[in-house]
Design an enzyme around this catalytic site. Structure first.
Site, PDB file in Angstrom:
ATOM      1  N   LYS A  35     -61.892  62.051-166.793  1.00 62.99           N
ATOM      2  CA  LYS A  35     -60.692  62.871-166.969  1.00 62.99           C
ATOM      3  C   LYS A  35     -60.967  64.011-167.948  1.00 62.99           C
ATOM      4  CE  LYS A  35     -55.836  61.732-167.697  1.00 62.99           C
ATOM      5  NZ  LYS A  35     -54.988  60.672-168.265  1.00 62.99           N
ATOM      6  N   THR A 120     -43.238  56.389-175.597  1.00 58.54           N
ATOM      7  CA  THR A 120     -41.945  55.685-175.655  1.00 58.54           C
ATOM      8  C   THR A 120     -42.201  54.237-176.032  1.00 58.54           C
ATOM      9  OG1 THR A 120     -41.074  57.157-173.996  1.00 58.54           O
ATOM     10  CG2 THR A 120     -39.898  55.084-174.304  1.00 58.54           C
ATOM     11  N   ASN A 207     -32.622  57.708-172.016  1.00 61.40           N
ATOM     12  CA  ASN A 207     -33.013  57.381-170.639  1.00 61.40           C
ATOM     13  C   ASN A 207     -32.066  56.351-170.031  1.00 61.40           C
ATOM     14  OD1 ASN A 207     -35.037  59.189-170.507  1.00 61.40           O
ATOM     15  ND2 ASN A 207     -36.715  57.733-170.689  1.00 61.40           N
ATOM     16  N   LEU A 249     -25.444  63.418-161.901  1.00 61.65           N
ATOM     17  CA  LEU A 249     -24.380  62.822-161.087  1.00 61.65           C
ATOM     18  C   LEU A 249     -24.658  63.109-159.626  1.00 61.65           C
ATOM     19  CD1 LEU A 249     -20.862  63.341-162.710  1.00 61.65           C
ATOM     20  CD2 LEU A 249     -22.164  61.235-162.425  1.00 61.65           C
ATOM     21  N   GLY A 256     -36.508  57.028-159.537  1.00 61.41           N
ATOM     22  CA  GLY A 256     -37.850  56.465-159.623  1.00 61.41           C
ATOM     23  C   GLY A 256     -38.574  57.086-160.788  1.00 61.41           C
ATOM     24  N   CYS A 259     -40.460  56.703-165.973  1.00 62.72           N
ATOM     25  CA  CYS A 259     -39.663  56.484-167.184  1.00 62.72           C
ATOM     26  C   CYS A 259     -38.409  55.639-166.978  1.00 62.72           C
ATOM     27  CB  CYS A 259     -39.270  57.817-167.799  1.00 62.72           C
ATOM     28  SG  CYS A 259     -40.683  58.673-168.482  1.00 62.72           S
ATOM     29  N   LYS A 319     -39.786  62.630-157.070  1.00 64.35           N
ATOM     30  CA  LYS A 319     -38.942  63.831-157.152  1.00 64.35           C
ATOM     31  C   LYS A 319     -39.809  65.046-156.842  1.00 64.35           C
ATOM     32  CE  LYS A 319     -39.125  65.219-161.925  1.00 64.35           C
ATOM     33  NZ  LYS A 319     -38.348  65.471-163.114  1.00 64.35           N
ATOM     34  N   ARG A 326     -45.054  56.848-158.689  1.00 68.85           N
ATOM     35  CA  ARG A 326     -44.612  55.641-159.403  1.00 68.85           C
ATOM     36  C   ARG A 326     -43.117  55.387-159.167  1.00 68.85           C
ATOM     37  NH1 ARG A 326     -47.225  56.646-165.216  1.00 68.85           N
ATOM     38  NH2 ARG A 326     -46.909  58.804-164.542  1.00 68.85           N
TER      39      ARG A 326
HETATM   40  C1  UDX Z   1     -36.925  61.337-167.114  1.00 68.36           C
HETATM   41  C2  UDX Z   1     -36.026  61.965-168.196  1.00 68.36           C
HETATM   42  O1  UDX Z   1     -35.199  62.972-167.596  1.00 68.36           O
HETATM   43  C3  UDX Z   1     -36.879  62.547-169.311  1.00 68.36           C
HETATM   44  O2  UDX Z   1     -36.049  63.050-170.343  1.00 68.36           O
HETATM   45  C4  UDX Z   1     -37.774  61.456-169.860  1.00 68.36           C
HETATM   46  O3  UDX Z   1     -38.608  61.947-170.876  1.00 68.36           O
HETATM   47  C5  UDX Z   1     -38.620  60.855-168.757  1.00 68.36           C
HETATM   48  O4  UDX Z   1     -37.763  60.369-167.709  1.00 68.36           O
HETATM   49  P1  UDX Z   1     -38.395  62.220-165.075  1.00 68.36           P
HETATM   50  O5  UDX Z   1     -38.665  60.782-164.771  1.00 68.36           O
HETATM   51  O6  UDX Z   1     -39.532  63.171-165.061  1.00 68.36           O
HETATM   52  O7  UDX Z   1     -37.687  62.363-166.516  1.00 68.36           O
HETATM   53  O8  UDX Z   1     -37.362  62.768-163.972  1.00 68.36           O
HETATM   54  P2  UDX Z   1     -35.813  63.116-163.859  1.00 68.36           P
HETATM   55  O9  UDX Z   1     -35.690  64.519-163.424  1.00 68.36           O
HETATM   56  O10 UDX Z   1     -35.039  62.706-165.021  1.00 68.36           O
HETATM   57  O11 UDX Z   1     -35.432  62.216-162.588  1.00 68.36           O
HETATM   58  C6  UDX Z   1     -35.642  60.811-162.597  1.00 68.36           C
HETATM   59  C7  UDX Z   1     -35.220  60.220-161.286  1.00 68.36           C
HETATM   60  O12 UDX Z   1     -33.806  60.255-161.157  1.00 68.36           O
HETATM   61  C8  UDX Z   1     -35.765  60.933-160.050  1.00 68.36           C
HETATM   62  O13 UDX Z   1     -36.159  59.965-159.097  1.00 68.36           O
HETATM   63  C9  UDX Z   1     -34.586  61.734-159.541  1.00 68.36           C
HETATM   64  O14 UDX Z   1     -34.633  61.956-158.159  1.00 68.36           O
HETATM   65  C10 UDX Z   1     -33.427  60.817-159.908  1.00 68.36           C
HETATM   66  N1  UDX Z   1     -32.147  61.511-160.079  1.00 68.36           N
HETATM   67  C11 UDX Z   1     -31.985  62.411-161.088  1.00 68.36           C
HETATM   68  C12 UDX Z   1     -31.094  61.216-159.224  1.00 68.36           C
HETATM   69  O15 UDX Z   1     -31.216  60.387-158.309  1.00 68.36           O
HETATM   70  N2  UDX Z   1     -29.893  61.854-159.418  1.00 68.36           N
HETATM   71  C13 UDX Z   1     -29.695  62.747-160.422  1.00 68.36           C
HETATM   72  O16 UDX Z   1     -28.577  63.252-160.534  1.00 68.36           O
HETATM   73  C14 UDX Z   1     -30.787  63.042-161.281  1.00 68.36           C
END
Ligand code: UDX
Length: 431
Positions: A35, A120, A207, A249, A256, A259, A319, A326
């Site tokens: 890496k 975390t 979170n 919302l 997924g 985090c 996303k 993951r």
């Molecule tokens: C998240 C937190 O937002 C971030 O602050 C933390 O440090 C790490 O975890 P991340 O996992 O990168 O970040 O993605 P995020 O954009 O928060 O989305 C998480 C998941 O929730 C995704 O699967 C997304 O599709 C889902 N989601 C998000 C929804 O289903 N609906 C929503 O309204 C928002």
């Protein structure tokens, strides 16, 4: 400032690159030689908008990477630990890597350092890490611990780092607080200063709350669908109340990523250990688990028997703007489709390489139109913007069936039905 960042995952690499952008001299350290070699050759292991541009600006000058911890720590005033804390047994955070780093730091710390935990971690980890460092020090050399949790999202990590809503710093001595403040001098954001344990909990609590919002709207989506009400309008009507807010919302097939699932599980496990059932958060996870099954059952019910049917998946990552698989909802959906005997075709702009290792039987296609070809249904699991711009007439003409399942509620139902396709979203009105 001279800063060493240990761990070059999402958080560590983004932090290292962005701290260089803030004007610091940064060394990134990782035990993974391949890496580090790749990074040194300009190949970043993660797909993150904007990261490579900043990296290129400073690589080799005030931003370097190494596998040798001792040298990297010797030059640093601040050591940031950003190694992974994956989900371990019983939902607990697995602190193996963190403890190993602490032991090594004990052995190599040569003069006073501030050791910041960015990973975390459960409440109380700062104290544990300090104990381990002390235990492995050949002779006592002073250091101070601090906590500085990271709130970055995959896909917008650089922006989240450089333009955060807030910065949270936990420390015990005022002098440490001053150093942390000056580390972020070039960032304009409110700084929440507190003790280490509180900072650690703020990360899990944030979170946990965001995941709760998502599970709230997802459960309500199941209900709204039963009573023929559009959940998107409900969310809009709710979210304009500034006390509620519109973000997180958005109803979908479930959250997924690395985090939310892991951190909510870790928080409930911490609760259990302290003798308290955090039942709301347990339910948040349960709703997320069953949301995927609920969506799959809808698909199965509409298609009828899946055996031998071609089913197309658009979007595999958890996303958009990431290749991260993951806890991606696609994992469960594909598993169940394959179990029922469906022939799964899939396309994702960046995640197919990772997905191939998980689902070798899936037929990976070069574009969404090949996915639609001869398929009974097309299922959208990630809201990649390019899917919105598809020629839906072309999609319709090449499909064997006419079913579109929108697991992210991001297409316009009336537009899709206008092409003679049947649209199924999450919690929508009957059309
Ligand atoms: C998240 C937190 O937002 C971030 O602050 C933390 O440090 C790490 O975890 P991340 O996992 O990168 O970040 O993605 P995020 O954009 O928060 O989305 C998480 C998941 O929730 C995704 O699967 C997304 O599709 C889902 N989601 C998000 C929804 O289903 N609906 C929503 O309204 C928002």
């Amino acid at each position: 400032m001279k800063i060493t960042v240990i761990g070059t995952g999402y958080v560590g690499l983004t932090a290292a690159v962005c701290l260089a952008e803030l004007g610091h001299r940064v060394v990134g350290v990782d035990v993974d030689q391949d890496k580090v070699a790749a990074i040194q050759n300009g190949k970043l292991p993660i797909h993150e908008p904007g990261l490579l541009d900043i990296f290129k600006r400073y690589a080799g000058t005030r931003l370097t990477f190494t596998t040798v911890l001792e040298g990297a720590v010797a030059m640093a005033e601040i050591v940031i630990i950003a190694v992974g804390t994956p989900q371990g047994k019983d939902g607990d955070a697995d602190l193996t890597a963190l403890k190993e780093v602490a032991a090594q730091l004990g052995r190599v710390i040569n003069n006073y350092k501030i050791v910041i935990i960015k990973s975390t971690v459960p409440v109380g980890t700062g104290e544990q890490v300090a104990e381990i460092i002390r235990k492995y020090q050949p002779s006592p050399i002073p250091f101070d611990m601090a906590s500085n949790p990271e709130f970055l999202r995959q896909g917008s990590a650089v922006n989240d780092f450089l333009y955060p809503d807030r910065i949270v710093v936990g420390f015990e001595k005022p002098a440490v607080g001053m150093v942390l403040r000056s580390m972020y001098l070039n960032i304009s954001a409110p700084i929440v200063e507190t003790d280490i344990r509180t900072a650690e909990l703020i990360k899990y609590a944030s979170n946990g709350f965001l995941a709760t919002k998502i599970s709230f709207i997802n459960e309500l989506a199941r209900f709204s669908e039963k009573i023929d009400v559009d959940i998107n309008k409900v969310a809009e009507g709710m979210g304009l109340d500034s006390r509620i807010g519109q973000k997180f919302l958005h109803a979908g097939v479930g959250f997924g990523g690395s985090c939310f699932p892991k951190d909510v599980a870790a928080l409930t496990s911490l609760g259990k250990k302290s003798g308290l059932e955090l039942s709301l958060l347990q339910t948040v996870l349960e709703i997320n688990r069953t949301q995927k099954k609920w969506f799959f059952d809808k698909i199965k019910h509409s298609i009828g028997t899946l055996k031998g049917k071609k089913v197309g998946i658009l979007g595999l990552s958890f996303k958009p703007d990431t290749d991260d698989m993951r806890e991606a909802p696609s994992r469960d959906i594909i598993t169940w489709l394959e179990k029922e005997g469906a022939i799964v075709k899939a396309y994702d702009p960046v995640a197919m390489k990772n997905a191939k290792n998980i689902f070798p039987k899936v037929q990976y296609m070069d574009n969404p139109y090949q996915v639609a070809q001869s398929s009974s249904a097309v299922i959208i699991l990630t809201e990649w913007p390019e899917f919105k711009k598809l020629n839906w007439q072309k999609v319709k003409d090449s499909m064997a069936g006419n079913l579109i399942f929108d697991g992210r509620n991001f297409l316009s139902p009336s537009k899709i039905t206008g092409f003679g396709l049947r649209y199924h979203g999450i919690g929508g009105k009957r059309i």
